[in-house]
Design a protein around this motif. Structure first.
Motif, PDB file in Angstrom:
ATOM      1  N   SER A  38      20.865  12.504  18.072  1.00 42.90           N
ATOM      2  CA  SER A  38      20.424  11.542  17.080  1.00 42.90           C
ATOM      3  C   SER A  38      18.941  11.254  17.305  1.00 42.90           C
ATOM      4  O   SER A  38      18.509  11.074  18.454  1.00 42.90           O
ATOM      5  N   PHE A  40      17.471   8.596  16.367  1.00 44.79           N
ATOM      6  CA  PHE A  40      17.277   7.153  16.346  1.00 44.79           C
ATOM      7  C   PHE A  40      17.574   6.549  17.711  1.00 44.79           C
ATOM      8  O   PHE A  40      18.675   6.704  18.245  1.00 44.79           O
ATOM      9  N   GLN A 281      23.110   4.999  10.120  1.00 47.84           N
ATOM     10  CA  GLN A 281      21.992   5.947  10.161  1.00 47.84           C
ATOM     11  C   GLN A 281      22.415   7.346   9.724  1.00 47.84           C
ATOM     12  O   GLN A 281      21.563   8.172   9.377  1.00 47.84           O
ATOM     13  N   GLU A 284      21.367   8.279   6.228  1.00 41.88           N
ATOM     14  CA  GLU A 284      19.945   8.623   6.155  1.00 41.88           C
ATOM     15  C   GLU A 284      19.712  10.066   6.606  1.00 41.88           C
ATOM     16  O   GLU A 284      18.918  10.800   5.991  1.00 41.88           O
ATOM     17  N   LEU A 285      20.401  10.470   7.660  1.00 39.10           N
ATOM     18  CA  LEU A 285      20.261  11.850   8.132  1.00 39.10           C
ATOM     19  C   LEU A 285      20.779  12.845   7.102  1.00 39.10           C
ATOM     20  O   LEU A 285      20.209  13.924   6.931  1.00 39.10           O
ATOM     21  N   GLU A 288      18.149  13.174   4.485  1.00 35.44           N
ATOM     22  CA  GLU A 288      17.049  13.979   5.006  1.00 35.44           C
ATOM     23  C   GLU A 288      17.444  15.452   5.104  1.00 35.44           C
ATOM     24  O   GLU A 288      16.617  16.338   4.846  1.00 35.44           O
ATOM     25  N   GLN A 348      14.017  12.080  12.127  1.00 36.80           N
ATOM     26  CA  GLN A 348      13.534  11.009  11.279  1.00 36.80           C
ATOM     27  C   GLN A 348      12.515  11.574  10.284  1.00 36.80           C
ATOM     28  O   GLN A 348      12.020  12.691  10.432  1.00 36.80           O
TER      29      GLN A 348
END
Length: 390
Positions: A38, A40, A281, A284-285, A288, A348
């Motif tokens: 990850s 994050f 999260q 979000e990944l 992306e 990110q």
């Protein structure tokens, strides 16, 4: 001291001769997108909770930890139930120091001399390493050139060689493709013994978990999972098995006593308390992952569709030199030895943007004719079909 002795001078088992350990480059780079972690860091709330939980646990550090990890297994069961929609109890869970310890335990129980293990390469390299070190014959069923699994071929191989253990990753590592439930059912029906489904990346996929099939195949199906990926706990080293109670009981035969430290259990319990925040999260990944794949394709790269937090892309005439190009520009990705493809972890936004900038430079080198034979060549883009997830 003792530098004159080499491994060949030692009385190691014959099966370990010419064996190579698992390796992944541990290099310093501004952008690290090579091992599917990850991107994050833990939130301050999680850091505070882990710190407080570990501090409290230190009072009993002179005592052995909970050998059965009752509290941790109970919370893992709640987590799996919420994630899969299947009612899972403590008796269905066995926790370990990362999913690799679970895989090793499975091999100790179901593998060994005069037994065989089958996978479909390319796949996770540790399967073969663990099988070999357990004196288990290693068999490779292979995949199509686009890395999809030919189910008819797989069933035929299983029927012919009748392996004692079958290893599958779902989503598949390294391609990120998902095996349809109907295809997994065919493999389970054909399997003469144990099928291990490694769901390390399951939280990134919308496909149902194989946990739904445990009641149908209680003596065959073993699912391994980890907190390292979606739950951002790679440094905490916590994996677990989900299976029928009889399978868990069998694995306890080889599980070392007190194998999960008091500190590990306390930290993992804290991480599970914050699972909802951490999992937020994942979306979000996934966004992306889609964005980066679209831009790479616009540049002329091929991208294999993925349900994980990584994907393979190419095609490269020389993967090693292309990998070095990324590293020279501060981006560390992974060369797995798959011809014409490299693997990148989704990071990110800023990390992904830097990766895309370096990719654009690489694409420009190819299309501009500079060192064309070593880098990406879009004239070869149609030679291998892009794989699609199911």
């Amino acid at each position: 001291m003792g530098a004159s002795v080499t491994i060949s001078d030692l009385p190691i088992r014959k099966r370990l001769h010419n064996q190579k350990p698992y390796t992944a480059p541990q290099l310093t780079a501004p952008v690290r997108l090579n091992v599917n972690e990850s991107p994050f860091p833990p939130s301050q709330k999680l850091i505070d909770d882990i710190s407080s939980s570990v501090r409290s646990a230190l009072d009993s550090l002179h005592r052995y930890p909970d050998r059965e990890a009752f509290a941790l297994r109970s919370e893992l069961a709640h987590y799996v139930t919420a994630q899969s929609g299947v009612d899972v109890g403590l008796e269905n869970i066995l926790a370990a120091n990362g999913s690799l310890e679970s895989l090793q335990q499975i091999m100790q129980v179901f593998g060994g001399p005069d037994r065989s293990a089958l996978s479909f390469a390319p796949s996770y390299a540790m399967y073969k390493i663990i099988a070999t070190t357990a004196e288990t014959e290693w068999l490779d069923g292979g995949r199509r050139t686009d890395l999809t699994l030919d189910i008819d071929h797989a069933v035929a191989v299983i029927s012919a060689v009748r392996p004692d253990i079958i290893f599958l990753t779902n989503p598949h590592n390294p391609s990120g493709q998902t095996l349809a439930t109907a295809d997994l059912e065919r493999i389970l029906e054909a399997a003469p013994a144990v099928v291990v489904v490694d769901e390390a990346y399951s939280e990134f996929s919308l496909s149902p978990s194989a946990i739904n099939l445990i009641d149908r195949f209680p003596a065959k199906l073993i699912i391994t999972r980890t907190m390292s990926k979606a739950l951002a706990f790679a440094g905490g080293r916590l994996g677990y098995v989900v299976a029928a109670p009889a399978v868990i009981a069998a694995m306890r035969l080889v599980r070392l006593p007190y194998h999960l430290s008091t500190v590990t259990q306390a930290a993992a319990l804290a991480a599970l308390r914050h699972a909802d925040d951490t999992l937020s999260q994942v979306s979000e990944l996934i966004r992306e992952r889609t964005r980066v794949a679209v831009i790479l394709r616009d540049m002329g790269f091929e991208v294999i569709d993925s349900d994980a937090n990584f994907f393979l892309f190419g095609r490269f005439a020389d993967t090693a030199r292309s990998w070095q190009h990324y590293l020279d520009h501060g981006v560390l990705i992974r060369d797995l030895g798959i011809p014409h493809y490299l693997r990148v972890t989704v990071g990110q936004v800023a990390e992904n943007n830097r990766f895309l900038e370096v990719s654009e430079k690489l694409s420009a080198l190819a299309t501009g004719g500079t060192d064309r034979g070593c880098f990406h060549d879009r004239t070869r883009a149609s030679s291998v079909p892009i794989a699609h997830t199911q």
